[in-house]
Scaffold this active site. Structure first.
Site, PDB file in Angstrom:
ATOM      1  CB  THR A   1      63.563  61.023  56.179  1.00 57.65           C
ATOM      2  OG1 THR A   1      62.496  61.858  55.741  1.00 57.65           O
ATOM      3  CG2 THR A   1      64.633  60.970  55.114  1.00 57.65           C
TER       4      THR A   1
ATOM      5  CD  GLU B   1      57.074  68.971  56.072  1.00 62.19           C
ATOM      6  OE1 GLU B   1      56.248  68.089  55.799  1.00 62.19           O
ATOM      7  OE2 GLU B   1      57.742  68.966  57.123  1.00 62.19           O
TER       8      GLU B   1
ATOM      9  N   GLY C   1      64.898  65.788  63.008  1.00 63.05           N
ATOM     10  CA  GLY C   1      65.320  66.875  63.888  1.00 63.05           C
ATOM     11  C   GLY C   1      65.053  66.515  65.333  1.00 63.05           C
TER      12      GLY C   1
END
Lengths: 704, 704
Positions: A156, A462, A195
């Site tokens: 992303t 997701e 993350g």
């Protein structure tokens, strides 16, 4: 932690809650029902898993690094550091005890907080395992597996989420040096949200547009060293940082990452499926894209599988607390009745909680069906692979990769629809549980709020829950077209559509109040009706796709609600279910099925009317009679039913949801003994500094 | 704040977002519409208020104590200290500038965070103003007003929220010493949740059961010194503290308070309405309870008035960001189209945002009507008071005080129903706005999440939103009984019920797609239908009250939705509206009315069917034609419409909602330049401490 300013006086320590005590009320609740809790737990989880939980719980609770008592008080930096320490310890324990993946996941689940190793242990390692050549396995995967490289997965970007095709980061092949040049041409191309990237990772799998000789070949994965092993500083021409605080998930260092013409060797492009031939400087087309595609389906299926247990945490806490919390006398109570009523006795509380309790079981069976479908597809793919050399063209985009078989198409649509519906049910449900706890639900000590805040991204990642519904609609429209063409049904969906077509001229007559299978049939009917309605608007009326998105959302929801209701129903018919559950539990499960199904049907009543699946009168009866009666019948078993979900107190970390009912004692203990704010003595008057006299100096003191 | 570990490299500082830029997109949006923003702002707020806002904003933004840049990063203690410093400064500014209440409230609103003076400035001071004798005014109210006493309002207890009658704290009159003995007999009797109590207050208004000669006279207010002025420590036999972190509202020190046979003088019982005669030791019955009752109605009315603006903050942020965020090409876009679509162009985003935009205006007109009703009642009460000496018996409880006139009954029910509905619309709406921002909505920098979390208690306090619906239902049942008895209608509600009765045999034929007034009539019809249905179940079928709670909730919602739709409709008919708004804006407002009303109608379709207010076909047309068409018509005006709400950037404190559209620049700036976590360098490997080498020592380092 500093001690409270004033120790709790002795006269306070002697106080107890007014009676009846929480533990007495929960004991009464547990005595009201003979539901065999242990048996139901075993049915839900298996003995093996329950034993595993006990064993690992004991290891964790003995280790001071996992002490949770500061969690609700600490600021972000302290929480992050604590989470990293715990992640490290989990890794050490995994090595020391030789834990399997299942054991490691159990430990993470009990710990109940995202850690900075989260993306390393999942997406980074899995991508390296699945998308590398044998040479790359040695170079990268093995080091990741042994935690010599700590990694993350950077896809992303600041300006690009769902649309992977629109990513801006480039990886340009330089034939002269045989390297890839990674570059972030704009601010919006900054990798964002990954993350474990912000402070932790030394490596990243980076999705970047592959450019060869000026031509773009779409996004491909590269494994990239980003931080110096010795100083832990970013390499030159790499910029990294944490993206800042979020609504939840603050123990995780979601990060940003930019490259300034940063070179990596040829070997760093993950080349199991596609690559660049360093001799010819030509693109090597992907061989088996289906495996990549399987990863997304796998992750979505996992979300579906977890949804029931996620929701069950909130339902456990709220059900126990609403059995202990008392408020007002019942209006029709005998005059002189002094004792207040347990709030769980109010129908307004029951209608908020018990359908959610029913939903936990509905989602449990749905998760089982989801995983069975996933495994069936995997088996079939392996069989096909053995004698198959076709190489489907890779074309990622808003619709992702097109599934290459009927079963895969079904799996894809099912995982998209159920991910969207089930994670929404779990998220909304958690918040409803929090609110059902009244004022104390707002306290962090309720345990629901922080968990809900951590769970919330699931509805976005997701595949955004709204976006995914387009994929379900496309599958259903395609299925409807094939049925209209007279092609024989190949799966449950096409059978339902065919059935609707055949009977639509006769109308439906579902006995939703009398027969369970008719409830399921009514859900199938409504989904089929909406499918053909949408098809008419798209194919006959040529309505623009964009004008149909709201219809598609409703259609996907209707179809997915059918899948949940059907999974619950068929799950109860399974021979294994009939064998493992005693008749009383089974009868109660049937009631939970009816409550879940009828309550859902009633919430969506207008679509059931429009499709003529049911009459107005039936809905009214379902609402005023059937549902209310089911609430009363299920009410006595509520506490035992949530007990069967078998959450250790340590995992819930909730004052309100304690197994022993010591709600008020625990709220008071945490506030008076653990709360660091009580160590701060302030000066309350307007023309003074903030802190009191000899207290530590404050940045605000000088400003006044 | 410590500097980031690694300064942002020069090559990163040079990057800009990929085009078109946010400010270009917002400029395009603003060019699409000719809506006179300034004019609409003036209509909504008046020039006086807009001028006040500018003036106070300038004062606040110049003062370093109000610097917000650390807000999203700081831990609880730092945030609390900052909030206290700001509260003090607001008080100083109030004195320095001679601010009126309106000016002070404007400053608080712009500051946008609860402060530890919050309950002092509201409930504590207001209670002392309204419930004291002249002697007490001198002794307590004046000192509170001058911030010599800092106070709070302690009513809720650990075990008792909504049910004030069930409070356990006692105030026992001791005739020998002429004192009241305050006591907390149990742990559940601990005062809990009171704002400003935890660390700040030196005084508390305490609600306690008055006991005289062994007999309880119910809860009464006492003003109680709780902390030593010099040491700020609790007095002996008083235990106080902060109750710990919450889902939001963490700049406020919600507290707990217990008494151990703690004595206060006779003068400390607030005795304007009721008291104890120190000579006879007899209870003095309350004279005018209606005023006490008015306070609750006032607070609820305020919540109704604020709901539109609360929601508008989220809608402003989401609408601006969804105009800048681009994702995918439209599926029907011409091939070769490279530019991604603004997400606000997707109907699925429009259906989530634009009805909420419409709701902001619906709530605005509802708030105006609510306040007009409140003022009409106040006027009438004053008129009555002048010639009236009746003293209604005080009987607080789950149903609070019974209203003593028709108008007051209407006001009471309306404020309960609208508080419940409007605060729910605002809270749910904020969360919908946050989610409509996709992934970045989850970042604290979105500004929506933290504000939503702070707003959430509003749905619980001042009457739980579920509980309040019982009071509305009781009012409606009573109204229906009077209509059935043939009593002439006295207000809008009874007129609607009468109308329904007269026409119920002929059926309804509302042209909801053609006539605005028919939409309003359909809402009135459905509410009347549900009222008589509920009445039948209660009076004829003798259904227990508890079994009707779900029906009552639906009934209250239906009635309140009617009130909102009706307020919006009549607000647009007002001569002042017609005068102040130009024809174009007025036409747009009518579209917003239709969007709000038809979207609500469609969401509640099943009740409109059941009541035969509309047909299935009408609903289908409303959904697929009318609403979709309205979305397309309103879409071009969206940004100008939110601009009219006139939120300064400083108030919103949102990267996504900036007026200038510099979304990505601001997100990056906050993450890279302000984020203190980036100053922490960790050691990422499992067999090491948490912090890197020379970095500051960590509590977790030693544990590994």
């Amino acid at each position: 932690m500093p001690p409270p300013a004033v120790p709790t006086p002795e006269w306070v320590k002697k106080l107890t809650p007014s009676g009846p005590q929480g533990h007495e009320l929960l004991a009464q609740e547990r005595a009201k029902s003979t539901l065999p809790v242990q048996n139901l737990s075993t049915f839900l989880f298996t003995e093996e898993v329950l034993e595993r939980k006990r064993r690992i719980l004991e290891i964790l609770t003995k280790d001071p690094v996992f002490d949770k008592s500061n969690n609700y008080f600490a600021g972000r930096i302290d929480r992050f550091e604590a989470a990293l320490a715990r992640a490290k310890r989990l890794r050490q324990l995994t090595v020391d005890h030789g834990w399997t993946d299942d054991e490691f996941h159990m430990a993470s689940d009990l710990l109940n907080e995202p850690t900075p190793y989260g993306l390393h242990a999942s997406m980074f390692t899995v991508t390296l395992r699945d998308q590398t050549t044998p040479e790359q396995q040695e170079l990268f995967y093995k080091k990741a597996k042994n935690y010599e490289y700590i990694g993350c997965y950077a896809q992303t970007e600041l300006g690009h989420g769902s649309n992977v095709r629109g990513l801006e980061t480039t990886a340009t092949w330089d034939p002269a040096t045989k390297t890839f040049v990674l570059n972030s041409p704009t601010l919006t191309s900054a990798k964002w949200w990954a993350g474990s990237l912000g402070r932790t990772a030394t490596w990243a799998v980076v999705m970047a547009q592959l450019i060869i000789n000026g031509k773009s070949f779409g996004p491909h994965p590269f494994v990239v060293p980003i931080r110096d092993r010795k100083t832990h500083q970013p390499f030159p021409n790499v910029s990294i940082g944490d993206i800042g605080p979020k609504f939840g998930y603050n123990t995780m260092d979601n990060g940003f990452l930019l490259f300034n013409h940063y070179r990596i060797p040829h070997i760093n492009m993950l080349s199991k499926f596609a690559g660049v031939d360093p001799k010819t400087n030509k693109y090597i087309r992907p061989a088996k894209a289906s495996l990549v595609y399987q990863t997304m389906t796998w992750v979505r299926s996992t979300i579906v599988v977890q949804a029931g247990s996620v929701l069950a945490r909130g339902v456990t806490i709220a059900t126990r607390y609403c059995s202990i919390r008392r408020q007002f006398q019942d209006r029709d109570a005998p005059p002189g009745e002094k004792l207040e009523t347990q709030v769980l006795n109010y129908t307004m509380v029951q209608i908020r909680l018990l359908p959610l309790l029913a939903a936990t079981f509905a989602l449990h069976f749905t998760g089982k069906n989801m995983m069975a479908l996933y495994k069936a597809n995997q088996k079939k793919m392996q069989e096909t692979d053995n004698g198959n050399t076709t190489s489907p063209q890779r074309s990622p985009g808003p619709e992702e990769l097109r599934p290459s078989s009927d079963l895969m198409a079904d799996l894809h649509a099912t995982s998209c629809g159920l991910k969207s519906l089930c994670s929404s049910i779990a998220a909304e449900g958690l918040e409803s549980c929090r609110r059902a706890c009244g004022g104390h639900g707002y306290s962090s000590f309720s345990g629901i709020g922080p968990f809900y805040a951590d769970y919330l991204p699931t509805i976005t990642w997701e595949g955004d829950n709204f976006l995914l519904t387009q994929m379900v609609a496309r599958f259903l429209l395609k299925s409807a077209r094939s049925v209209l063409k007279g092609e024989p049904p190949t799966n449950d969906t096409t059978r339902n559509l065919q059935n609707f077509l055949e009977k639509s001229e006769m109308g439906a007559a579902f006995d939703i109040l009398g027969k369970d299978e008719d409830i399921v049939a009514a859900f199938a009917w409504r989904a089929a009706y909406l499918t053909f309605e949408a098809l008419k608007r798209r194919d006959e009326q040529k309505t623009p796709w964009n004008d149909l998105l709201v219809d598609f959302f409703r259609l996907s929801k209707a179809h997915s609600q059918y899948l949940v209701v059907q999974s619950f129903y068929t799950g109860l018919q399974e021979p294994s279910t009939q064998q493992e559950l005693d008749p009383e539990t089974l009868a109660l499960m049937h009631k939970l099925f009816r409550l879940y199904a009828l309550h859902t049907l009633e919430s969506e009543a207008s679509e059931f009317y429009s499709s003529s699946a049911v009459t107005v009168r039936q809905i009214q009866l379902a609402r005023t009679n059937a549902v209310m009666k089911l609430l009363a019948e299920i009410r006595p078993h509520a506490v035992r039913l949530v007990d069967a979900w078998d959450f250790p107190d340590w995992q819930l970390d909730s004052s309100l949801g304690r197994y022993d009912g010591k709600v008020y004692e625990d709220l008071f203990y945490r506030a008076s003994e653990l709360n660091p704010l009580n160590a701060v003595t302030i000066d309350p008057y307007p023309n003074s500094g903030v802190l009191f006299k000899s207290d530590k100096s404050s940045q605000f003191k000088s400003k006044l």
